[in-house]
Design an enzyme around this catalytic site. Structure first.
Site, PDB file in Angstrom:
ATOM      1  N   ALA A   1     -30.402 -48.896 -34.719  1.00 33.92           N
ATOM      2  CA  ALA A   1     -30.586 -47.721 -35.548  1.00 33.92           C
ATOM      3  C   ALA A   1     -32.089 -47.455 -35.558  1.00 33.92           C
ATOM      4  CB  ALA A   1     -30.080 -48.303 -37.023  1.00 33.92           C
ATOM      5  N   PHE A   2     -32.889 -48.469 -34.974  1.00 34.08           N
ATOM      6  CA  PHE A   2     -34.405 -48.060 -34.993  1.00 34.08           C
ATOM      7  C   PHE A   2     -34.864 -47.555 -33.791  1.00 34.08           C
ATOM      8  CE2 PHE A   2     -33.298 -51.248 -37.919  1.00 34.08           C
ATOM      9  CZ  PHE A   2     -33.860 -50.684 -39.125  1.00 34.08           C
ATOM     10  N   GLY A   3     -34.072 -47.614 -32.644  1.00 33.54           N
ATOM     11  CA  GLY A   3     -34.458 -47.469 -31.314  1.00 33.54           C
ATOM     12  C   GLY A   3     -34.151 -48.262 -30.415  1.00 33.54           C
TER      13      GLY A   3
ATOM     14  N   ASP B   1     -28.635 -54.026 -43.488  1.00 36.58           N
ATOM     15  CA  ASP B   1     -27.805 -53.736 -42.348  1.00 36.58           C
ATOM     16  C   ASP B   1     -27.114 -55.007 -41.944  1.00 36.58           C
ATOM     17  OD1 ASP B   1     -26.837 -51.919 -40.765  1.00 36.58           O
ATOM     18  OD2 ASP B   1     -28.277 -51.502 -39.337  1.00 36.58           O
TER      19      ASP B   1
END
Ligand SMILES: *[C@@H]1O[C@H](CO)[C@@H](O)[C@H](O)[C@H]1NC(C)=O
Ligand SMILES: *[C@@H]1O[C@H](CO)[C@@H](O)[C@H](O)[C@H]1NC(C)=O
Ligand SMILES: *[C@@H]1O[C@H](CO)[C@@H](O)[C@H](O)[C@H]1NC(C)=O
Ligand SMILES: *[C@@H]1O[C@H](CO)[C@@H](O)[C@H](O)[C@H]1NC(C)=O
Ligand SMILES: *[C@@H]1O[C@H](CO)[C@@H](O)[C@H](O)[C@H]1NC(C)=O
Length: 828
Positions: free
Chosen positions: A541-543, A656
């Site tokens: 989700a962050f990269g 998450d």
């Protein structure tokens, strides 16, 4: 008789002995090559032109036969600001000579040996033409053909800095050992290469630096601190590379140097203190303008456990005086190891030889507990018990031969910490919330005739005068302290009306940054480590996450470098704070953050590399992992979450939890990844459910209902995950989308009601053979996925139920309250 007291009694001396101070002749301050001074009582020193500073042999206040080669305030009694020869005093008759090739040379004529010199060799075409004792207190050696000094005392500070003095990177100020012992002590002020000005303790024997107890925080790249400047107006600041300054003094108060003498001294007790004295009325003595840190007893160790004993010695307790300087006291039943070193360690007066026949000895009531309110030795814990009441807490220490003390913290769920010897970082302060009970023997072992180490009585009083002397000396130090306290109380009432709360908070933050092992990497370092970001490990989700190898911060380690690409603007400001928060978490079921990079637009996080990949791959791969392995993983995840929710210093909601975010280390231990990042995640504009931070299928229903998000969202996700672990299948299975069982959470409750658990676990015999546990896990998962967050258990309860320590009640239908079931259907 008066002499030995002048130095100790600095305050008194100014009042009483002032007329006795020598009135020195006028001087040009210039010292010619060949000139020399001898160590003798009443020998006149070399003076600066104004007569403010003197250089020469200063008679030791404690021993009139010893002399210290030093610079001191000539008009103020006993204010030595610099000393040669590493603070070692020399005998009467010793001589200092200014030479062209070695500068100042200190020699002992009786032993005809060279003791010290400013340099081994100035003769490389750059010898000394003359010396100069300046009015700033700087002793300068010059070659007349150059403007730059060949040598100057300002470049070799001891424990004091003076206005106009500058300290460059790697500069060090060392405290003395004690008020009258000028050898290097246990504290340092350093300007370290990353640009921070720090105060730290050190090991005296090896010089090893322990953790810092003050950090300026001037290490933000690229404008790092590069100089400590005490300017001629009496302001002290760290100068950054862009010319901006970080002020240390004043916090409001600077006296003009024209009319005040000033100095900053790192005291032997670890406090950096700024002093001033009006030039016109020196008889009032030095007043203390500011102390750093504000509370040395509680600042030390503010960033977490450290080695060493702290400000005081082992088993000792640091108490801050009104003058912002610490005193150290031994707890009851303990006495000073070295009776001359009041800041040193304390030894027990009773038999504390561990567990030999402990049961019998404790039965005979040989031990008791002494209460110490608002006292703690925070880094000596070996067991944490809770919830526990005070009596049980005390009893658990009294009956445990390893236990030296217990700290008890009263709250809704009281906690008890058992502590082992030697106790370190002791402090007593109104801010300390714990009450500590220290274990004391009832028999004074020091009086035990069988104990040959501690004499029953001091050796026969050899001469009464000496012991009287000792008594007087002790008394005068005490009186002195009381006087100083009184004076400084006044001063601090004036200048420190408010506790500098914000300052302390900021300090604690900075300390955490410095002492946590979170390393700040440059982008180049990480480019090199990942070979230009070539080996991709995954996308989240962050990269993107890349594999890399780091060797700059110790032995080479394999790391996973996460390039963040969705940091919101607001979150970016918090980046450092968040990263430091994450760096503070240490748990065997969490992936450790090794470092980070914040350079330009780039934000990267560096984690330790987990060799066995994600739980998703493990669980949903070709081979079904064993039931035993799955149990271990479940318990590991639960422990990790429990830590994040309840045990780390600031609560972290993961937001998450899913099998892609659980990694497996070399031993297949579950390690939670990506915790603490939820706050940094920017709203994803491309998806419809913009506000949801999390992953479909694992997201708790309250996300969709504008209800407050609490730790219970993680409990929900954990419940889904637990079902997946039990069944070894994904919670949402697109292949079965039209069939019964497409959505695991729905199907699970159906199976529970119809008692067809075996179909859910797909005839996993291993699990079915462990029926009680399987059922327990299953029921726990149903509790966790309750739509109503308040019905979900806390992770602590989850843990207890999973471990079989608590009964699992019959779970209700998870969707009982829901109006529709949209939230459990596949999203998007
Ligand atoms: C001063 O330095 C010059 C060269 O820089 C040298 O020739 C001269 O000898 C030095 N003076 C002394 C006294 O050493
Ligand atoms: C000393 O520093 C202070 C604060 O930075 C500044 O206001 C003052 O002008 C400086 N004094 C001199 C002489 O540079
Ligand atoms: C310092 O000065 C500011 C205003 O200039 C004042 O608000 C503050 O209380 C002062 N702080 C102390 C410690 O005196
Ligand atoms: C134990 O005895 C020693 C020596 O007599 C004394 O210094 C110490 O204060 C005593 N300790 C206690 C706790 O009574
Ligand atoms: C304490 O100091 C005195 C004088 O400095 C010395 O004679 C004595 O031996 C010291 N005591 C200890 C225990 O070191």
């Amino acid at each position: 008789m008066a002499k030995p007291f002048t130095c100790i009694f600095s305050f008194f001396a100014t009042l009483i002995f002032l007329p006795l101070l020598p009135i020195y002749a006028q001087s040009s301050g210039k010292i010619a090559v060949g000139q020399s001074l001898s160590a003798a009582t009443n020998a006149s020193p070399w003076l600066s032109p104004s007569g403010d500073f003197a250089f020469g042999f200063h008679q030791l206040p404690t021993n009139s036969n010893l002399f210290l080669l030093a610079i001191w305030y000539a008009k103020i009694p006993d204010t030595i600001v610099w000393y040669a020869n590493d603070g070692n005093p020399v005998r009467e008759g010793s001589k200092v000579t200014l030479t062209a090739d070695k500068g100042l040379v200190l020699s002992d004529p009786q032993a005809s040996s060279l003791l010290w010199s400013t340099s081994d060799d100035f003769s490389n075409g750059n010898g000394v033409s003359y010396g100069f004792m300046s009015d700033t207190g700087n002793l300068v050696l010059k070659n007349s053909s150059s403007n730059d000094p060949v040598w100057q005392s300002f470049n070799h500070p001891t424990d004091t800095l003076l206005p106009t003095q500058i300290m460059e990177i790697n500069g060090v100020v060392n405290s003395r050992l004690s008020e009258n012992n000028f050898r290097k002590g246990r504290f340092q002020l350093r300007l370290i290469p990353n640009g921070n000005l720090v105060l730290n303790t050190r090991d005296r024997a090896s010089g090893y630096n322990y953790g810092a107890y003050y950090i300026s925080g001037t290490n933000e790249r690229p404008n790092t601190g590069h100089r400590l400047i005490y300017n001629e107006s009496g302001y002290m600041y760290v100068l950054r590379t862009d010319g901006s300054t970080y002020d240390l003094l004043p916090q409001n108060k600077t006296n003009p140097t024209k009319s005040y003498y000033q100095r900053a001294t790192l005291n032997f007790d670890g406090v950096l203190m700024w002093y001033s004295i009006p030039k016109t009325s020196i008889s009032n003595g030095w007043s203390m303008d500011q102390a750093l840190p504000d509370n040395v007893c509680t600042s030390i160790g503010a960033s977490g456990p450290q080695l060493g004993s702290g400000i005081c010695g082992f088993n000792s307790i640091c108490v801050l005086g009104d003058d912002k300087r610490p005193t150290c006291k031994c707890p009851p039943g303990y006495s000073l190891l070295d009776s001359n070193d009041t800041y040193g360690s304390c030894k027990p007066d009773f038999k504390a030889d561990g567990c030999v026949e402990y049961a019998q000895r404790s039965m005979k009531n040989e031990y008791r507990l002494e209460r110490l309110p608002s006292t703690n030795w925070p880094f000596s814990d070996y067991e944490k018990l809770g919830p526990y009441n005070e009596d049980d807490c005390k009893m658990s220490c009294l009956t445990d031969c390893f236990c030296a003390a217990v700290a008890f913290q009263d709250s809704n769920s009281p906690i008890c910490w058992k502590k082992k010897a030697p106790l370190s970082y002791g402090r007593q302060d109104t801010k300390v919330r714990e009450t500590t009970w220290i274990k004391v023997g009832n028999v004074n072992f020091s009086n035990d005739p069988l104990n040959t180490f501690v004499p029953l009585f001091p050796p026969k009083a050899k001469n009464k005068v000496k012991s009287l002397d000792k008594f007087l000396l002790g008394g005068s130090v005490f009186v002195n302290l009381v006087l100083l306290s009184a004076i400084s109380l006044g001063i601090f009432l004036i200048y420190h009306k408010k506790p500098l709360k914000e300052f302390e908070e900021g300090q604690r933050k900075k300390l955490r940054e410095y002492n946590s092992n979170v390393h700040c990497f440059s982008y180049q370092e990480l480019t090199d480590a990942t070979k230009g970001f070539t080996e991709e490990l995954g996308r989240g989700a962050f990269g993107v996450v890349y594999r890399g190898m780091i060797s700059t911060v110790g032995p080479p380690i394999c790391v996973a470098v996460k390039k963040l690409d969705r940091i919101s603007h607001d979150a970016d400001k918090e980046f450092r704070t968040e990263v430091n928060g994450i760096g503070q978490t240490h748990h065997r079921n969490l992936v450790r953050l090794v470092g980070f990079c914040k350079e330009g637009d780039q934000r990267l996080l560096v984690y330790e590399y987990m060799s066995n990949g994600t739980l998703a791959n493990y669980l949903f791969g070709e081979l079904r992992p064993s039931w035993v392995a799955r149990i271990q993983i479940t318990l590991g995840i639960a422990r990790g979450l429990l830590y994040l929710h309840e045990e780390c210093s600031t609560q972290i909601i993961h937001c998450d939890i899913k099998p892609q975010n659980i990694l497996l280390d070399d031993n297949h231990n579950a390690r939670i990844a990506d915790f603490g990042l939820a706050k940094l995640l920017v709203l994803n504009q491309t998806h419809t459910n913009t506000a949801i931070r999390g992953t479909k299928g694992y997201v708790a229903p309250e996300w969709f209902r504008n209800k407050p998000v609490t730790v219970k969202v993680d409990v929900y996700s954990f419940g889904v995950l637990l079902l997946e672990i039990i069944c070894c299948r994904r919670s949402v299975c697109m292949e079965f989308i039209e069939e019964e069982g497409a959505i695991l959470t729905d199907w699970a409750f159906d199976c529970y009601q119809s008692n067809t658990l075996d179909s859910l676990v797909n005839n996993d015999m291993e699990a079915l053979n462990d029926w009680q546990r399987l059922k327990r896990f299953f029921m726990v998962s149903l509790w966790c996925i309750q739509e109503d967050p308040s019905l979900r258990p806390t992770m602590k309860m989850v843990m207890q139920m999973l471990e079989g320590l608590a009964e699992v009640p019959k779970p209700p239908c998870p969707t009982m309250l829901s109006i529709t079931t949209t939230n459990t259907k596949p999203l998007g």
